[in-house]
Write an enzyme that holds these catalytic residues in place. Structure first.
Site, short mmCIF file in Angstrom:
data_model
loop_
_atom_site.label_atom_id
_atom_site.label_comp_id
_atom_site.label_asym_id
_atom_site.label_seq_id
_atom_site.Cartn_x
_atom_site.Cartn_y
_atom_site.Cartn_z
N ASP A 135 -8.96 -4.71 -6.09
CA ASP A 135 -8.57 -3.82 -4.99
C ASP A 135 -9.69 -2.83 -4.68
O ASP A 135 -10.19 -2.16 -5.56
CB ASP A 135 -7.30 -3.07 -5.37
N SER B 289 0.83 -1.20 0.00
CA SER B 289 0.00 0.00 0.00
C SER B 289 0.88 1.26 0.00
O SER B 289 1.61 1.50 -0.95
CB SER B 289 -0.97 -0.04 1.19
N HIS C 249 -7.41 -5.48 -1.64
CA HIS C 249 -6.20 -4.76 -1.24
C HIS C 249 -5.23 -5.67 -0.49
O HIS C 249 -4.02 -5.58 -0.63
CB HIS C 249 -6.59 -3.56 -0.37
#
Length: 800
Positions: free
Chosen positions: A739, A666, A773
């Site tokens: 995601d 991330s 994610h």
């Protein structure tokens, strides 16, 4: 004609073959990694409200890719599984066991074979748990008795668990409020085969700086699906007889809470029109007060869609509506005094309002907040409370002891400190649940209890204090022993003589114990969990500290293989995630403990240790400065922090500085790509689920508050995509194709890969089907680990 058809078929087959050639079978990592992933994790635990019974629940940590590939609706900022009429769940419990704290007797819960169970919820008296069973016919509600282990389903009702848990215990511990699917709703709306026209959005000149949310409503069909799956009917269900009583009419609800006197419901209800720009929790909504039969007694607020909330701001109008504790039926809520805009200069940001039943009079103001309201904790005697506020600009928080019923009472500030200051954090109040379900601070006359992390230069040593509300003086009751990690869980019994703690060490996993406060020692083991990865017990783990060139203190946790020999120089992986700070002294504070047990789970970077790497995990990458401008030096600060880490490890004689890889997930992936673009310290990089082109997040990112149009140079400077031509080290990009995180669209990784390919950089792009994610399916987890290890073995470990 036949020849033309043959050529067309050949071309189609050729193109299909090209498509398939880009999709490889799932990989398997080395056997030592596979063995750890396949190990059964220790059960999780939950204490009953009375503290007399512990519920142990086993679970399946990794779903299959088959499960992750079933039909999924990505609408209104959430993800729904039509099969269950529920929000997507990726971890199911498989078995429940009750354990009596006093005598140690265990009672397994009798459940259907291969059941997929949701998280349990205790009744307020601790006699039962309620939970969902996910079946091919939807979500069933089940009840299990803690004294017998007998479980039963509530017949004739399918729980709607799309926007809430779908059920909650009522105050008498016999009845449950259930949000049920509509029985007569028919089949789902069919998807139109031919569009009726274009999908249109329109703006009328009003400012709406909206973050880049994903999975939003886009079409009329999306809205119809949202209506179909989220609309529910409330029932009060008798868990003894199974009888059901309908409450009000169907609607789309985000919650309903019963007043302390059991006479009213406060209901959070969504309404049309829906928005295509924000998630469901920012849709237009009402706060309604119903009687026990569901009749509308009072309409507290009709709030419009929240598309125009300022960055880091709040909605105008009524928000944060709750029932006041220790009062029969008194509403409490908050309203902004600055139009919700933190940039406005005003003497007070918020006001706290109240209204008593029967809700016919004028609301009364009970307090004003100079900073943004962040919560209220009700105490005894009635009227006393902690009012909590925050200031995002200073990263500051306060907690003041007030008496809202006595205007002459002078507030006492209990907390007035940086929200990032761990060393001076006094902890959080210990809460208890009353027999009627109210969650309130545990209080003995003028004393309350505080539990905190106990951070210090030597690492975290959690504690339990008690504090006198009259003097605010504190007494230490318990603190973790040195070279272990012990954490307060709850009191055992009502005499406050014994507590339940979690105890772990570097080599021993967390287990629960009874701890005697007077004897200051553990007196009884409640669980005896073994190390799920004993082959890594000998792994060496230590906290190292070092300084950045500008004098900022940094630290990280160093992991070395079990067979490491002093003086051996290893290939190294530095894994990090940048965090913003306003104060360099606070940035240098040590967080966490080197004495905690290390679990190897999921796609953890710690699996590199099994392959002979040194891993510096959680290597600090602080970004310091004024919150408005700190990102102007983001690149320089992370490069300096990375150099300091490598220099430290090199000086210790542990690593080969020419064989260092960097990675992150991330925002850590964003950091990784920036490091490769702006320095030559690393042999290779691994960036997972990152955002690399900040022009695609034009209204801010992370803590950045300036927009692209206010600071175009900054957005260009910190975007690795704009500097793809300066990335020369090999980089592995991994991204979930589904995601759902704000800003990290899958196209971020695809476009960076295209840019790298265009400049001849060595890169590999791995797109994981049906993963979000974070990566959940076992197949994806194993594949990601295989990719990470293979990449660094080739470009870091074997670098000449």
């Amino acid at each position: 004609m036949k020849k033309r058809i043959t050529v067309c078929i050949f071309v189609l087959l050729f193109l299909f073959a090209l498509t398939l050639s880009a999709q490889e079978p799932y990989k398997q990592p080395p056997k030592e990694v596979l063995d750890i992933i396949n190990a059964v994790p220790p059960p999780r635990a939950s204490l009953s409200p009375t503290g007399e019974i512990m519920l142990l629940y086993e679970y399946k940590i990794y779903p299959s890719i088959d499960y992750m590939s079933q039909p999924l609706l990505r609408i209104a900022g959430t993800r729904l599984l039509p099969k269950y009429n529920a929000r997507q769940v990726t971890t199911f419990n498989t078995r429940f066991t009750f354990k009596n704290i006093k005598d140690g007797i265990t009672i397994p819960v009798k459940l259907p074979k291969d059941a997929k169970l949701g998280n349990p919820s205790w009744s307020h008296d601790g006699k039962n748990i309620a939970f969902l069973n996910y079946t091919d016919n939807g979500c069933e509600l089940w009840i299990a008795g803690s004294a017998t282990g007998k479980a039963r389903s509530i017949k004739g009702i399918q729980v709607n668990a799309t926007l809430t848990s779908g059920f909650q215990w009522l105050r008498d511990s016999r009845y449950i409020l259930v949000a049920a699917c509509l029985k007569e709703r028919g089949a789902p709306p069919p998807k139109p085969l031919v569009p009726k026209g274009p999908n249109i959005q329109e703006t009328s000149g009003r400012v709406a700086k909206i973050r880049t949310y994903q999975d939003l409503l886009q079409t009329a069909y999306d809205k119809a699906l949202f209506d179909y799956y989220t609309k529910s009917q409330y029932f009060e269900v008798d868990t003894v007889t199974g009888e059901k009583r309908k409450i009000a009419s169907p609607g789309i609800f985000l919650g309903a809470t019963l007043s302390p006197d059991d006479n009213f419901y406060m209901v959070y209800k969504l309404k049309k029109p829906y928005s295509c720009l924000v998630p469901y929790y920012r849709f237009a909504h009402n706060f309604e007060i119903w009687d026990k039969d569901g009749n509308l007694v009072h309409l507290l607020a009709e709030n419009p869609v929240e598309e125009e909330i300022p960055i880091s701001g709040v909605a105008t109008g009524i928000r944060s509506v709750t029932w006041r504790k220790h009062k029969p039926a008194t509403l409490v809520w908050v309203e902004a005094l600055d139009d919700g805009d933190p940039e406005k200069k005003v003497p007070y940001r918020d006001k706290i309002m109240t209204l008593d039943a029967p809700f016919k009079g004028e609301p009364k103001e009970i307090s004003k907040c100079k900073d943004r309201f962040s919560g209220i904790t009700w105490l005894k005697p009635v009227g006393k409370a902690f009012i909590n506020t925050r200031d995002w600009k200073r990263r500051w928080r306060t907690s003041s002891l007030v008496n809202v019923d006595d205007p002459s009472h002078t507030p006492k500030k209990f907390i007035n400190m940086s929200s990032q200051d761990r060393y001076n954090d006094p902890g959080r109040p210990v809460f208890t649940r009353t027999i009627t379900g109210d969650s309130i601070p545990l209080q003995d006359k003028s004393w309350i209890y505080l539990s905190g992390s106990g951070s210090s230069p030597g690492g975290d040593r959690p504690f339990l204090d008690r504090m006198n509300l009259k003097t605010l003086k504190k007494e230490r009751l318990f603190q973790s022993a040195e070279k272990t990690y012990q954490r307060f869980i709850a009191f055992s019994g009502k005499n406050r003589k014994q507590i339940i703690i979690s105890h772990e060490t570097k080599t021993g996993p967390p287990n629960y114990y009874l701890y005697d406060l007077k004897k200051k020692k553990k007196v009884k083991a409640l669980t005896i969990y073994k190390d799920p990865a004993p082959q890594m017990t000998g792994m060496k783990k230590q906290r190292i500290t070092y300084k950045r060139a500008d004098g900022v203190d940094l630290y990280g946790t160093l992991y070395l293989p079990p067979d490491y020999k002093e003086g051996q120089r290893l290939p190294c992986v530095i894994w990090a995630y940048p965090i913003e700070f306003s104060d360099p002294k606070i940035a240098g504070q040590v967080r966490g403990s080197a004495h905690r047990f290390t679990f190897f789970r999921g796609t953890s970077q710690l699996f590199y240790v099994t392959q002979g790497y040194a891993v510096l995990d959680g290597a600090q990458m602080p970004v310091l400065g004024d919150p408005k401008t700190m990102n102007d030096t983001f690149v320089e600060q992370i490069v300096a922090a990375a150099k300091a880490a490598i220099d430290k490890l090199d000086a210790m004689g542990i690593i080969d500085p020419k064989r260092v890889g960097v990675g992150g997930h991330s925002y850590g992936a964003f950091m990784t790509a920036n490091l490769l673009a702006h320095c030559n310290l690393f042999a290779a990089g691994c960036a997972r689920s990152g955002a690399y082109n900040r022009t695609l997040t034009p209204f801010g990112f992370q803590s950045e508050r300036r927009t692209l149009w206010q600071a175009p140079e900054l957005y260009f400077k910190v975007s690795p995509f704009m500097h793809a031509h300066t990335i020369h080290a090999p980089i592995l990009l991994i991204h979930g194709e589904a995601d759902n995180n704000s800003g990290t669209f899958p196209i971020q990784s695809r476009r960076l890969f295209h840019a790298l390919k265009g400049h001849g950089t060595t890169a590999r792009l791995v797109m994981l089907p049906n993963e979000s994610h974070g990566y959940r399916s076992k197949e994806s987890v194993l594949h990601v680990l295989a990719e990470m290890i293979e990449w660094f073995d080739k470009y870091v470990k074997d670098k000449k």
